[in-house]
Design an enzyme around this catalytic site. Structure first.
Site, mmCIF file in Angstrom:
data_model
loop_
_atom_site.group_PDB
_atom_site.id
_atom_site.type_symbol
_atom_site.label_atom_id
_atom_site.label_comp_id
_atom_site.label_asym_id
_atom_site.label_seq_id
_atom_site.Cartn_x
_atom_site.Cartn_y
_atom_site.Cartn_z
ATOM 1 N N LYS A 199 -2.765 1.554 5.110
ATOM 2 C CA LYS A 199 -1.324 1.739 4.909
ATOM 3 C C LYS A 199 -0.584 1.540 6.238
ATOM 4 O O LYS A 199 0.389 0.818 6.314
ATOM 5 C CB LYS A 199 -1.061 3.129 4.323
ATOM 6 C CG LYS A 199 0.395 3.377 4.044
ATOM 7 C CD LYS A 199 0.643 4.696 3.341
ATOM 8 C CE LYS A 199 2.145 4.934 3.264
ATOM 9 N NZ LYS A 199 2.512 6.201 2.662
ATOM 10 N N GLU A 205 -10.618 3.744 12.803
ATOM 11 C CA GLU A 205 -11.883 3.327 12.174
ATOM 12 C C GLU A 205 -11.721 1.938 11.554
ATOM 13 O O GLU A 205 -12.573 1.053 11.709
ATOM 14 C CB GLU A 205 -12.302 4.306 11.066
ATOM 15 C CG GLU A 205 -12.692 5.682 11.551
ATOM 16 C CD GLU A 205 -11.528 6.660 11.548
ATOM 17 O OE1 GLU A 205 -10.356 6.226 11.685
ATOM 18 O OE2 GLU A 205 -11.791 7.873 11.433
ATOM 19 N N GLY A 258 -1.191 7.449 0.741
ATOM 20 C CA GLY A 258 -2.507 6.820 0.864
ATOM 21 C C GLY A 258 -3.456 7.231 -0.247
ATOM 22 O O GLY A 258 -4.119 6.392 -0.867
ATOM 23 N N ARG A 259 -3.533 8.530 -0.531
ATOM 24 C CA ARG A 259 -4.509 9.000 -1.534
ATOM 25 C C ARG A 259 -4.033 8.770 -2.967
ATOM 26 O O ARG A 259 -4.731 9.120 -3.912
ATOM 27 C CB ARG A 259 -4.856 10.461 -1.283
ATOM 28 C CG ARG A 259 -3.672 11.401 -1.219
ATOM 29 C CD ARG A 259 -4.073 12.747 -0.636
ATOM 30 N NE ARG A 259 -2.945 13.636 -0.420
ATOM 31 C CZ ARG A 259 -2.197 13.647 0.672
ATOM 32 N NH1 ARG A 259 -2.444 12.812 1.650
ATOM 33 N NH2 ARG A 259 -1.190 14.495 0.793
ATOM 34 N N GLU A 344 -6.628 17.206 0.771
ATOM 35 C CA GLU A 344 -5.631 16.688 1.716
ATOM 36 C C GLU A 344 -4.219 17.001 1.198
ATOM 37 O O GLU A 344 -3.291 17.176 1.981
ATOM 38 C CB GLU A 344 -5.804 15.172 1.925
ATOM 39 C CG GLU A 344 -5.158 14.659 3.199
ATOM 40 C CD GLU A 344 -5.496 13.211 3.526
ATOM 41 O OE1 GLU A 344 -5.008 12.309 2.826
ATOM 42 O OE2 GLU A 344 -6.248 12.964 4.488
ATOM 43 N N HIS A 375 -30.806 19.828 -10.378
ATOM 44 C CA HIS A 375 -32.064 19.978 -9.648
ATOM 45 C C HIS A 375 -31.819 20.195 -8.161
ATOM 46 O O HIS A 375 -32.717 20.005 -7.343
ATOM 47 C CB HIS A 375 -32.950 18.761 -9.903
ATOM 48 C CG HIS A 375 -33.255 18.603 -11.357
ATOM 49 N ND1 HIS A 375 -34.315 19.225 -11.968
ATOM 50 C CD2 HIS A 375 -32.573 17.966 -12.345
ATOM 51 C CE1 HIS A 375 -34.310 18.946 -13.259
ATOM 52 N NE2 HIS A 375 -33.249 18.192 -13.513
ATOM 53 N N LYS A 504 -7.467 13.582 15.428
ATOM 54 C CA LYS A 504 -7.268 12.175 15.841
ATOM 55 C C LYS A 504 -6.804 12.134 17.296
ATOM 56 O O LYS A 504 -7.282 11.318 18.089
ATOM 57 C CB LYS A 504 -6.198 11.509 14.976
ATOM 58 C CG LYS A 504 -6.617 11.160 13.576
ATOM 59 C CD LYS A 504 -5.502 10.363 12.886
ATOM 60 C CE LYS A 504 -5.736 10.245 11.402
ATOM 61 N NZ LYS A 504 -4.639 9.639 10.662
HETATM 62 O O1 F6P Z 1 -6.350 10.523 8.294
HETATM 63 C C1 F6P Z 1 -5.905 10.708 7.013
HETATM 64 C C2 F6P Z 1 -5.235 9.482 6.483
HETATM 65 O O2 F6P Z 1 -3.968 9.348 7.016
HETATM 66 C C3 F6P Z 1 -5.191 9.506 4.961
HETATM 67 O O3 F6P Z 1 -4.133 10.224 4.474
HETATM 68 C C4 F6P Z 1 -5.190 8.065 4.643
HETATM 69 O O4 F6P Z 1 -5.543 7.830 3.313
HETATM 70 C C5 F6P Z 1 -6.202 7.554 5.627
HETATM 71 O O5 F6P Z 1 -5.975 8.312 6.801
HETATM 72 C C6 F6P Z 1 -6.143 6.093 5.928
HETATM 73 O O6 F6P Z 1 -4.904 5.712 6.418
HETATM 74 P P1 F6P Z 1 -4.476 4.201 6.467
HETATM 75 O O7 F6P Z 1 -4.463 3.685 5.076
HETATM 76 O O8 F6P Z 1 -3.113 4.196 7.094
HETATM 77 O O9 F6P Z 1 -5.485 3.464 7.310
#
Ligand code: F6P
Length: 535
Positions: A199, A205, A258-259, A344, A375, A504
């Site tokens: 987003k 990452e 995002g979620r 979240e 199990h 972060k």
């Molecule tokens: O760190 C949490 C977050 O901001 C989430 O809310 C989001 O889904 C995820 O990181 C990834 O964010 P982006 O889509 O901006 O890479």
């Protein structure tokens, strides 16, 4: 203190020891404490709720403003106040055509245009009219994203495996290079498409994995690397700055959290894997649940009933976690997906206005598919000292009619678990079982105590005909609205996520230290660990 809370606490004191099983002396218990919409059944009869308690829970929802806040969200109000944003992911799956304004602009034309572009691209990849630069069809698609840009499409692609008819889809999310390394090892760079999904297009990452993917491509295909890239983002300029061709960037608005984003371009891997038609069925399922959530009276409203059951269990009964137990192997990533959606959204400690919460907010969400979990951790569910409300999911039919024996076994196990949790086994019954046991090195009485189950452990069951795209859409929208209703009752903003920021920031300051800079200002533990991990 709100009156409904007080009344609920009094109810709890009165019914805490009441066996759930005793409620079934009412032959109508199942009918009264289950609800259905569009083929999705929610059975909440195996809980200690009775009509009086439920009415007070409904009063609590009304006093908390659930109907008004729900309507405001669907109208495009800035329900995400701390980020100053509307919350309109529901518009991505809506079949309404009337204008819907966010920030003074009708959002419908943009949604349609974005979906049309997505469909053209996805179908082009699937049919081979859009190829890799060398002219070969794409055989593999790798989604690089994390959190909401990973968990939703990953979960849905796995859930819809019987509908796959396109290239293979892979998902890379973790900063751990092991994941991208293991994934790339499976792939031919000449026929692989990467979708960089973020987003913000800043998430460390994702950017790190994306750079690694580009290097891998460049080594293999040189200057053609850009032809192997697409992006999904609400920051299209950043995606373009990364080197993604403009016509390969699929944008979405900031009013999609995002979620909550798998309904739009973040769902591109779902569309590539299953086709535009199936994706539309998925959206239709979500839309059906929206219509139900908006129109059904609270007493028959599935997401509201699920939320109220959750409030009863977490706030009134004091159960700190809840387990999501899909008896549907293809929903194996549903618990992880719901962890982000729920924790979240509702893992907060202040109200929307910033006042400290007076009550517990979101519980810990965890789970695994059945029967595997049986199990592993069900021992604790049945006999542990903590009570964990369980949420079972089960289909009437599988996608493998030739393996009916398996599905019958799955259904029997799912029903057995909710029955066992409720019914338990008395000491007396356990004593009978223990009679004559010769092997144990303990007395028969001791053994009987080990074989006693307290029972009276609540569960709900979601039952559906088959895990189709439509049903998956219903299920996800159902959980989204459940989380929303709980958040409204707790008075929190379910749409921000400030709690992820501090880690972060600190990771940013620690990276140079990991790379050898002095660990000034760090505590002794962090310094010690830095020293141990150097190298
Ligand atoms: O760190 C949490 C977050 O901001 C989430 O809310 C989001 O889904 C995820 O990181 C990834 O964010 P982006 O889509 O901006 O890479």
């Amino acid at each position: 203190m709100n009156d409904s809370w007080t009344r609920l606490e009094h109810h709890h004191a009165a019914v805490a020891d009441r066996p759930i099983l005793s409620l079934f002396s009412n032959p109508q218990r199942f009918q009264a404490f289950s609800a259905e919409t569009g083929g999705l059944l929610l059975d909440f009869s195996k809980t200690n709720l009775d009509e009086e308690i439920l009415q007070d829970l409904i009063a609590l929802a009304e006093e908390s403003g659930v109907p008004d806040k729900r309507d405001a969200m669907f109208r495009g109000a800035r329900s995400n106040a701390t980020e100053g944003r509307a919350v309109l992911h529901t518009a991505l799956r809506s079949q309404d055509t009337g204008a819907l304004a966010a920030g003074g602009e009708d959002v419908r034309p943009g949604i349609k245009a974005a979906r049309d572009r997505m469909e053209r691209f996805a179908e082009g990849i699937r049919t081979g009219t859009i190829t890799a630069p060398g002219g070969r069809a794409f055989t593999d698609v790798v989604n690089i994203g994390i959190g909401g840009s990973d968990l939703g499409p990953l979960m849905a692609v796995r859930a819809l495996a019987p509908y796959h008819s396109g290239p293979r889809c892979h998902f890379v999310s973790n900063a751990d290079g092991a994941q991208i390394s293991d994934t790339l090892a499976l792939l031919d760079p000449g026929t692989t498409l990467f979708i960089i999904a973020s987003k913000t297009f800043t998430t460390v990452e994702t950017m790190t994995n994306a750079r690694t993917a580009v290097r891998w491509l460049e080594e293999a295909v040189g200057g053609d690397a850009a032809g192997h890239l697409a992006a999904v983002s609400s920051a299209p300029a950043r995606a373009a700055g990364f080197g993604i061709a403009e016509d390969r960037v699929f944008g979405f608005a900031d009013w999609v959290g995002g979620r909550y984003s798998l309904w739009g371009p973040v769902g591109l891997p779902i569309m590539i894997a299953t086709g535009a038609e199936r994706f539309r069925e998925f959206l239709a399922g979500g839309c059906q649940m929206d219509q139900h959530f908006r129109a059904a009276p609270l007493r028959q409203n599935l997401p509201v009933l699920m939320a109220l059951t959750g409030i009863w269990h977490s706030n009134i009964c004091g159960y700190a976690t809840r387990a999501v137990l899909p008896y549907d192997q293809r929903l194996d990533r549903l618990p992880a997906y719901l962890q982000q959606l729920d924790m979240e959204s509702n893992g907060k400690r202040v109200t929307s206005c910033g006042a400290p919460l007076q009550r517990a907010s979101g519980p810990v969400v965890w789970g695994e598919p059945g029967t595997n979990g049986q199990h592993a951790f069900y021992q604790l569910l049945h006999q542990g000292t903590q009570i964990v409300p369980a949420e079972f999911l089960i289909a009437a039919e599988s996608h493998e009619p030739h393996l009916k024996e398996h599905h019958d076994l799955l259904k029997a196990n799912c029903l057995a678990q909710s029955e066992a949790l409720m019914r338990g086994r008395t000491l007396e019954a356990a004593r009978k079982l223990a009679q004559g046991a010769e092997d144990a090195a303990v007395s028969q009485d001791c053994l009987a105590r080990h074989r006693t189950f307290p029972g009276n452990r609540p569960s709900v069951t979601l039952a559906y005909t088959r895990l189709t795209p439509f049903v998956l859409g219903q299920l996800i929208a159902f959980y989204e609205h459940r989380v929303f209703v709980e958040g409204v009752i707790w008075g929190i903003n379910s749409f921000d996520q400030w709690g992820v920021e501090l880690g972060k920031e600190l990771a940013g300051s620690l990276l140079p230290m990991v790379q050898g800079a002095p660990a000034d200002g760090k505590d002794g533990s962090t310094r010690g660990l830095l020293a141990r991990l150097s190298g």
